[in-house]
Scaffold this active site. Structure first.
Site, mmCIF file in Angstrom:
data_model
loop_
_atom_site.group_PDB
_atom_site.id
_atom_site.type_symbol
_atom_site.label_atom_id
_atom_site.label_comp_id
_atom_site.label_asym_id
_atom_site.label_seq_id
_atom_site.Cartn_x
_atom_site.Cartn_y
_atom_site.Cartn_z
ATOM 1 C CG ASN A 19 136.830 124.627 29.253
ATOM 2 O OD1 ASN A 19 136.652 123.956 30.257
ATOM 3 N ND2 ASN A 19 135.831 125.048 28.497
ATOM 4 N N GLY A 20 138.743 121.692 29.848
ATOM 5 C CA GLY A 20 138.349 120.319 29.552
ATOM 6 C C GLY A 20 139.179 119.349 30.362
ATOM 7 C CD1 TRP A 39 134.790 125.335 39.094
ATOM 8 C CD2 TRP A 39 135.230 123.337 38.165
ATOM 9 N NE1 TRP A 39 134.085 124.385 39.781
ATOM 10 C CE2 TRP A 39 134.337 123.155 39.237
ATOM 11 C CE3 TRP A 39 135.638 122.225 37.458
ATOM 12 C CZ2 TRP A 39 133.838 121.905 39.601
ATOM 13 C CZ3 TRP A 39 135.161 120.978 37.813
ATOM 14 C CH2 TRP A 39 134.259 120.830 38.873
ATOM 15 C CG HIS A 98 105.966 108.380 52.818
ATOM 16 N ND1 HIS A 98 105.307 107.200 53.072
ATOM 17 C CD2 HIS A 98 105.042 109.209 52.261
ATOM 18 C CE1 HIS A 98 104.048 107.297 52.658
ATOM 19 N NE2 HIS A 98 103.861 108.516 52.175
ATOM 20 C CE LYS A 153 119.182 128.788 41.863
ATOM 21 N NZ LYS A 153 118.764 128.099 40.674
ATOM 22 C CE LYS A 187 124.729 130.856 34.463
ATOM 23 N NZ LYS A 187 123.611 130.741 35.418
ATOM 24 C CB CYS A 216 138.501 126.357 32.417
ATOM 25 S SG CYS A 216 139.154 125.269 33.679
ATOM 26 C CD GLU A 256 115.715 126.279 40.505
ATOM 27 O OE1 GLU A 256 116.207 125.150 40.390
ATOM 28 O OE2 GLU A 256 116.333 127.319 40.229
ATOM 29 C CD GLU A 272 122.808 127.130 42.592
ATOM 30 O OE1 GLU A 272 123.739 126.647 41.932
ATOM 31 O OE2 GLU A 272 121.727 127.451 42.083
ATOM 32 N NE ARG A 301 133.700 128.925 30.180
ATOM 33 C CZ ARG A 301 132.824 128.253 29.458
ATOM 34 N NH1 ARG A 301 131.707 128.827 29.087
ATOM 35 N NH2 ARG A 301 133.063 127.015 29.088
HETATM 36 O O1 M6R Z 1 123.649 125.378 31.417
HETATM 37 P P1 M6R Z 1 122.729 124.326 31.934
HETATM 38 O O2 M6R Z 1 121.347 124.789 32.072
HETATM 39 O O3 M6R Z 1 122.822 123.048 31.144
HETATM 40 O O4 M6R Z 1 123.277 124.011 33.383
HETATM 41 C C1 M6R Z 1 122.734 123.011 34.176
HETATM 42 C C2 M6R Z 1 123.174 123.144 35.605
HETATM 43 O O5 M6R Z 1 124.563 123.069 35.708
HETATM 44 C C3 M6R Z 1 122.713 124.460 36.241
HETATM 45 O O6 M6R Z 1 121.333 124.622 36.146
HETATM 46 C C4 M6R Z 1 123.133 124.521 37.729
HETATM 47 O O7 M6R Z 1 122.420 123.573 38.458
HETATM 48 C C5 M6R Z 1 122.924 125.930 38.281
HETATM 49 N N1 M6R Z 1 124.021 126.293 39.121
HETATM 50 C C6 M6R Z 1 121.698 126.045 39.107
HETATM 51 O O8 M6R Z 1 121.519 127.316 39.626
#
Ligand code: M6R
Length: 613
Positions: free
Chosen positions: A99-100, A73, A509, A490, A608, A2, A486, A493, A27
């Site tokens: 927000n929260g 959000w 395994h 990527k 984000k 949010c 990673e 997501e 956000r």
């Molecule tokens: O702001 P942060 O680095 O603490 O965020 C952590 C994760 O939420 C963030 O890396 C998330 O996994 C991303 N969407 C990955 O691309």
């Protein structure tokens, strides 16, 4: 999660709120809404993106010099027009954005219903604004006093801004565990979740602390007090945010821009911190806490998502170069399992946003247990940066694409510098290797630049070949194992293809059962150590008809003969490999997502900055 924005001053509020919401859309983008006061209160809110709100508000009364806006959000209640913020009190006097999460909202709601309150939405936020109204009404209180008393009875996390139509010369804002910043302009104030909606008007800001309430008045007054009613002196800081950093420029997406910025952001992260010719390395935060860091028994790295993957690389770096024992923890697990943390431990929190709720909570726990808390953060002035005893910014600039790219390479650069520094000072690497690593680190930006150029066409082609896959497997060993994780994150997501990252040897395994001609297997195979082992792993995939896409170092002649496709990247010292090997994987995901018609910068269900647990 949010985004919230507020304005009071002499300018028209609506365009400022809308611009702010666009900047904060990363956000959350489930719904957007504004409330503006002129001759009366006008509220417009719409399910979906900010553009839906703009279209809806066209031709309506949007005049007024005070207002609040929200991009959501969803947590409590589905994304729709009714659950969208701002929410209004029962008597129509107060409007609030939030927000929260208000954890005790159900209890409060029941009590308020008994008092005759009727609720329209399913949100916890509507309960909060009714609760403030009830307190205000009962004792005929000023808004700020009613907000203060209400918040002292609330359990949960909040950043809120409240507007009272009977006092339209004031906004009241408060925070606990969700970020909030006040911008101070000429006879005007801004309130926002982060400085990005404020930067084009003023660089002067105050970051609110937890359990602080701010009153901003049209007459230029800013007052801050705690929830216990103690007056605080505002700590005014200058942020250094350039508008170009917040725009896409010539790029189609923020993610692409951020991938291409990496030669610069990695260089920015190192600027003033290393010099291979003179043979020195300086990481400010490490130097100020030297004794505790150098004598630490153990490092614990706490993070989430991509930052957790960077933390895993940190483990390999610190253990190999500095011989310090490291544990890497999901912050969400660490905080809830009564971990053993001692005063001779160093807890490193890795976070792009500096606002991730679980990482913050893990840090608070580590602090209580007496550990030295060190933050590696991108967002200047963020909560993690302020909570830690010491730390280092990665200086990647605003990262707006939801998928983290340049923040990851910034975090790995910083961890590499720390590990090399500690290794040399602790005598666990010889001077010759230390100097070699410094020189090689300085070469990384050019190597990223050259690989971005040399691999572009080929990555686009490979993306076309695998874009229709339902699953993908990413394999890597050693420093490239976290890169496999990673790469898989990527892909899933932003393209919604199911992907798994595995240590290459673990394939036997279990995951090997999944391999057939429809399974692309991305092997990150730039390793010097255990090279033959990864070649065998690739053979095993091929024997089961899997399609192999291999990331190899320049001049590799062995794997290119076995793999279906190879992407060559420049050679470097093994501990620095992740800074290069991750880049083609970022680009591959980007192009696949684009070809599948996905929203690259704002993937579904994600936000984000994850400020709720
Ligand atoms: O702001 P942060 O680095 O603490 O965020 C952590 C994760 O939420 C963030 O890396 C998330 O996994 C991303 N969407 C990955 O691309």
């Amino acid at each position: 999660m949010c985004g919230i924005v507020g304005y009071i001053g002499n300018k028209q509020a609506y365009p400022i709120l809308i611009n702010g919401l666009k900047r904060l859309e990363y956000r959350g983008y489930d719904s957007a809404g504004v409330a503006i006061y002129s001759d009366d209160l006008y509220i417009y809110k719409r399910k979906g993106k900010v553009q839906e709100l703009i279209d809806y508000a066209k031709g309506k009364n949007i005049k007024g010099t005070i207002g609040i806006g929200h991009t959501r959000w969803a947590t409590h209640g589905k994304p729709d027009n009714v659950n969208a913020h701002p929410h209004v009190s029962g008597n129509g006097r107060l409007t609030l954005i939030h927000n929260g999460i208000i954890e005790n909202y159900a209890l409060l709601k029941e009590a308020l219903k008994k008092e005759g309150h009727v609720f329209e939405s399913e949100t916890d936020t509507e309960v909060l604004v009714h609760f403030i109204e009830e307190i205000q009404k009962r004792d005929n209180l000023k808004l700020e006093e009613a907000v203060r008393i209400a918040l002292s009875k609330v359990v949960g996390a909040y950043a809120i801004v409240v507007m009272d139509k009977q006092d339209p010369d004031k906004l009241v804002a408060a925070r606990k565990a969700s970020p909030l910043v006040i911008g101070i302009g000429e006879d005007e104030f801004f309130v926002a979740s982060d400085p990005t909606p404020i930067a084009e008007y003023t660089q002067k800001v105050v970051f609110l602390n937890d359990e602080e309430i701010a009153m901003v008045n049209r007459n230029g007054d800013l007052q801050i007090k705690t929830i216990e009613d103690e007056i605080q002196t505002p700590f005014i800081q200058e942020v250094d945010l350039k508008i170009e950093e917040l725009e896409k420029g010539d790029y189609e997406h923020f993610m692409l821009k951020e991938i291409y910025e990496q030669p610069q952001t990695v260089a920015d992260c190192m600027r003033g911190r290393i010099n291979s010719k003179e043979g020195w390395i300086k990481v400010g935060g490490v130097d100020t806490t030297r004794d505790r860091i150098f004598n630490a028994k153990r490092f614990i790295i706490a993070a989430c998502g991509t930052s957790w993957h960077a933390g895993l690389i940190g483990e390999y770096l610190f253990e190999e170069l500095a011989r310090i024992s490291v544990e890497v923890e999901y912050a969400s697990e660490l905080r809830y399992r009564n971990p053993i943390i001692n005063s001779d431990d160093v807890v490193i929190a890795l976070s792009q946003s500096g606002e991730t709720a679980d990482t913050l909570a893990a840090l608070e726990l580590a602090k209580e247990k007496g550990a030295l808390c060190y933050g590696i953060v991108n967002n200047v002035g963020s909560s993690i940066a302020r909570l830690t005893h010491a730390g280092s910014y990665i200086h990647a600039g605003p990262e707006i694409g939801v998928a983290s790219t340049k923040a990851f390479t910034g975090q790995v650069t910083l961890l590499s510098m720390m590990a090399i520094h500690l290794g040399y000072e602790r005598g666990t690497i010889p001077r010759s290797y230390y100097l070699q690593l410094l020189e090689e680190l300085e070469n990384i930006p050019n190597k990223i630049e050259s690989l971005l150029k040399s691999t572009k066409k080929q990555i686009e082609f490979i993306a076309g070949e695998i874009k229709d896959a339902d699953n993908a497997l990413y394999l890597g060993r050693g420093y490239n194992f976290p890169i496999a994780l990673e790469g898989a994150l990527k892909l899933k997501e932003i393209s919604y293809i199911h992907a798994e990252g595995y240590p290459a040897a673990e394939m036997k395994h279990g995951p090997i059962a999944l391999i057939d001609e429809n399974m692309p297997v991305i092997c990150i195979a730039t390793n010097k150590s255990a090279y033959e082992k990864i070649v065998s792993n690739i053979q095993e995939v091929k024997a089961r008809k899997g399609m192999v896409i291999a990331i190899v170092k320049e001049g590799d002649t062995v794997i290119s003969k076995i793999a279906d496709y190879t992407i060559e990247i420049p050679d470097t010292d093994e501990p620095l490999t992740p800074l290069l090997s991750v880049v083609p994987l970022q680009l591959l995901s980007y192009h696949i997502a684009l070809m599948r018609g996905c929203n690259v910068d704002q993937p579904r269900n994600l936000a984000k900055s994850v400020t709720v647990e």
